[in-house]
Motif scaffolding. Structure first.
Motif, PDB file in Angstrom:
ATOM      1  N   VAL A 104       0.552  -0.953   0.198  1.00  0.00           N
ATOM      2  CA  VAL A 104       0.069   0.053   0.233  1.00  0.00           C
ATOM      3  C   VAL A 104       0.645   1.842   0.130  1.00  0.00           C
ATOM      4  O   VAL A 104      -0.109   2.455  -0.227  1.00  0.00           O
ATOM      5  CB  VAL A 104      -1.330   0.152   1.595  1.00  0.00           C
ATOM      6  CG1 VAL A 104      -1.776  -1.257   1.540  1.00  0.00           C
ATOM      7  CG2 VAL A 104      -0.174   0.187   1.991  1.00  0.00           C
ATOM      8  N   GLY A 105       1.973   1.024   0.355  1.00  0.00           N
ATOM      9  CA  GLY A 105       3.047   2.360   0.416  1.00  0.00           C
ATOM     10  C   GLY A 105       4.571   2.227  -0.617  1.00  0.00           C
ATOM     11  O   GLY A 105       5.343   2.546   0.017  1.00  0.00           O
ATOM     12  N   LYS A 106       3.768   2.476  -1.588  1.00  0.00           N
ATOM     13  CA  LYS A 106       5.653   2.079  -2.692  1.00  0.00           C
ATOM     14  C   LYS A 106       5.612   3.972  -2.277  1.00  0.00           C
ATOM     15  O   LYS A 106       5.115   4.735  -3.326  1.00  0.00           O
ATOM     16  CB  LYS A 106       5.038   1.323  -4.060  1.00  0.00           C
ATOM     17  CG  LYS A 106       4.581   0.572  -4.220  1.00  0.00           C
ATOM     18  CD  LYS A 106       3.595   0.109  -5.365  1.00  0.00           C
ATOM     19  CE  LYS A 106       2.942  -1.586  -5.305  1.00  0.00           C
ATOM     20  NZ  LYS A 106       1.567  -1.093  -5.193  1.00  0.00           N
ATOM     21  N   SER A 126      -4.444   1.191  -4.125  1.00  0.00           N
ATOM     22  CA  SER A 126      -4.878   3.025  -4.188  1.00  0.00           C
ATOM     23  C   SER A 126      -5.127   3.987  -5.928  1.00  0.00           C
ATOM     24  O   SER A 126      -4.563   3.637  -6.451  1.00  0.00           O
ATOM     25  CB  SER A 126      -5.317   3.919  -3.186  1.00  0.00           C
ATOM     26  OG  SER A 126      -3.399   4.041  -2.953  1.00  0.00           O
ATOM     27  N   GLU A 127      -5.591   4.719  -5.279  1.00  0.00           N
ATOM     28  CA  GLU A 127      -6.361   5.561  -6.289  1.00  0.00           C
ATOM     29  C   GLU A 127      -4.613   6.994  -6.578  1.00  0.00           C
ATOM     30  O   GLU A 127      -4.243   7.057  -7.646  1.00  0.00           O
ATOM     31  CB  GLU A 127      -7.483   6.500  -7.044  1.00  0.00           C
ATOM     32  CG  GLU A 127      -7.274   7.281  -8.275  1.00  0.00           C
ATOM     33  CD  GLU A 127      -8.632   8.636  -7.807  1.00  0.00           C
ATOM     34  OE1 GLU A 127      -9.540   7.813  -7.648  1.00  0.00           O
ATOM     35  OE2 GLU A 127      -8.892   9.116  -8.409  1.00  0.00           O
ATOM     36  N   ALA A 128      -4.588   6.940  -5.786  1.00  0.00           N
ATOM     37  CA  ALA A 128      -3.285   7.863  -4.976  1.00  0.00           C
ATOM     38  C   ALA A 128      -2.224   7.803  -5.588  1.00  0.00           C
ATOM     39  O   ALA A 128      -1.289   7.822  -6.194  1.00  0.00           O
ATOM     40  CB  ALA A 128      -3.403   8.572  -4.016  1.00  0.00           C
ATOM     41  N   GLU A 132       0.691   8.549  -8.776  1.00  0.00           N
ATOM     42  CA  GLU A 132       2.121   8.456  -8.673  1.00  0.00           C
ATOM     43  C   GLU A 132       2.611   8.022  -9.352  1.00  0.00           C
ATOM     44  O   GLU A 132       4.062   8.107 -10.258  1.00  0.00           O
ATOM     45  CB  GLU A 132       2.504   8.216  -7.184  1.00  0.00           C
ATOM     46  CG  GLU A 132       4.451   8.442  -7.260  1.00  0.00           C
ATOM     47  CD  GLU A 132       4.337   9.858  -6.901  1.00  0.00           C
ATOM     48  OE1 GLU A 132       3.924  10.869  -7.345  1.00  0.00           O
ATOM     49  OE2 GLU A 132       5.617  10.016  -7.029  1.00  0.00           O
ATOM     50  N   ILE A 133       2.313   6.760  -9.519  1.00  0.00           N
ATOM     51  CA  ILE A 133       3.239   5.358 -10.759  1.00  0.00           C
ATOM     52  C   ILE A 133       3.055   6.337 -12.509  1.00  0.00           C
ATOM     53  O   ILE A 133       4.076   6.619 -12.879  1.00  0.00           O
ATOM     54  CB  ILE A 133       2.706   5.195 -10.393  1.00  0.00           C
ATOM     55  CG1 ILE A 133       2.522   3.594  -9.650  1.00  0.00           C
ATOM     56  CG2 ILE A 133       3.004   3.568 -11.681  1.00  0.00           C
ATOM     57  CD1 ILE A 133       2.155   2.115  -9.162  1.00  0.00           C
TER      58      ILE A 133
END
Ligand code: PLP
Length: 417
Positions: A104-106, A126-128, A132-133
């Protein structure tokens, strides 16, 4: 099934007496069986033979380089959850195009690293993270291959700490939001939709949660197709349980028998992410009895391995069978088997009936190959223990025991403070 059996009253790892390994490498020590690791991995690849698939071993279960290399040579891929695990997997020879990356925290750096290595796909939580990706991929002028990790809200009926697929958990994207999230992904210029992923928990002892979760995923896949999105990789996660005590969990072939009928006629590559079921019963932790102590109404067997070396009993109340390395037919006692750590939660077993040990005896904590060493720490400034692998009559070190110097090797005392 494992390869730690008694021969003439003495516990062996494959064909090597465990006491001989301790004589060479000291105690505590993790010992793994090469034969068990191979048999367990092959049980998966054979079970899913006939359907396009990749067995992406969950590196978090045990990420020792030697173990990853054995699985790489078998054609295994990897499920990683950090830059560190990705580094280990690639370094051990697992091809990047067989690596999936969940968590969950890349971080931005980890996303960049995975893109640079050209992993098979990110399992996005997640959408967030998706945003970021896409952003990082854009800067790198790349397309990022992704699956969305969907949270199917299925109860795997396991310990709450290792259950991950319910609505209240931090993992994955809720089923209700998944279609919309895929639509958002489709509009992103640097995202390539490749797959769909779920992982509902660990130490699951029935196939029905896998089937129920997969059915939900497939109906979403159908919906995605109607919306112009084609899914090529279906990743059903890991989670198959193992016998720690008297559990009778399904075998990989049982899982395949339950899951494959849902996939026939559909043009996917299936990904499975087993961790515990490959390594769990392929390893033991051997520890030496330091002292026997009579408490008030309770006996304690104090051993040289603590919760820092194997945290599962303290963290989850997990059960591990404990056996003497040499059977001596002594009378049985009921005792807490505890480590040297300054925490009341430091135990390997509570109220356990065992053959009364003497100071200096070796005892083995069974089924410790997964989430054993990989969850270990240096708490109480205890150097990390050694890890050894056995193959037939031969054995070798795969991680040296740390020294006191190792404990402080990266510490600095600034002169101006
Ligand atoms: C995403 C993911 N895949 C696979 C696994 C491996 O699970 P197990 O060791 O139960 O097979 C885990 C474990 O937590 C996980 O989080």
């Amino acid at each position: 099934m494992h390869d730690f059996l008694f021969k003439s009253g003495e516990l062996h790892a494959e064909d090597v007496p465990v006491s001989r390994i301790v004589k060479r490498y000291g105690s505590p020590v993790y010992i793994y069986s090469h034969r068990t690791i191979l048999r367990h991995f092959r049980a998966f690849s054979e079970a899913f033979d006939g359907y396009p698939h990749i067995i992406c071993y969950a590196a978090k279960a045990n990420s020792n380089s030697a173990i990853l290399k054995i699985l790489a040579e078998e054609g295994g891929g990897a499920d990683v959850v950090s830059g560190g695990e990705l580094f280990r997997a690639i370094n051990a020879g697992i091809p990047a195009n067989r690596i999936v990356y969940a968590g969950v925290g890349k971080t931005t750096e980890e996303i960049r690293y995975a893109l640079k290595e050209r992993i098979l796909m990110f399992n996005v939580e997640s959408e967030a993270e998706l945003i970021e990706i896409n952003r990082v991929a854009g800067i790198m002028k790349r397309n990022a291959p992704i699956a969305l990790r969907v949270n199917p809200d299925i109860d795997p009926e396991t310990h709450p700490y290792i259950s991950t697929g319910l609505k209240r958990h931090k993992f994955g994207i809720p089923m209700e939001d998944a279609l919309e999230c895929y639509r958002i992904a489709k509009r992103m210029p640097h995202i390539e939709i490749l797959g769909i992923h779920k992982h509902i928990g660990s130490q699951i002892t029935k196939v029905s949660p896998f089937v129920d979760a997969l059915k939900k995923l497939l109906s979403l896949v159908d919906n995605l197709r109607l919306n112009g999105m084609e899914i090529r990789y279906i990743d059903i996660g890991g989670g198959l349980g193992i016998p720690y005590n008297d559990e009778e969990p399904p075998q990989p072939k049982d899982l395949a028998k339950a899951v494959l009928p849902l996939l026939w006629g559909r043009d996917f590559t299936l990904i499975v992410e087993p961790g515990r079921s490959i390594l769990g019963n392929a390893g033991i932790l051997v520890t030496k009895v330091l002292y026997l102590k009579k408490g008030l109404g309770k006996d304690f067997v104090i051993v040289d391995a603590g919760m820092n070396d194997l945290i599962r009993p303290s963290l989850y109340g997990a059960f591990h069978r404990i056996v003497p390395v040499v059977k001596r037919k002594r009378k049985k006692i009921i005792a807490d088997i505890v480590g040297p750590i300054c925490e009341s939660g430091d135990f390997l077993a509570k109220d356990r009936e065992i053959e009364r040990p003497f100071q200096g005896d070796l005892i083995a904590v069974m089924s410790a190959g997964a989430y054993g060493f990989s969850m270990a720490s240096r708490y109480n400034s205890r150097p990390m223990v050694a890890e050894v692998i056995v193959r037939g009559k031969t054995f070798g070190i795969i991680r040296q025991r740390e020294t006191y110097e190792d404990l402080i090797a990266r510490e600095r005392i600034p002169e101006d403070i």
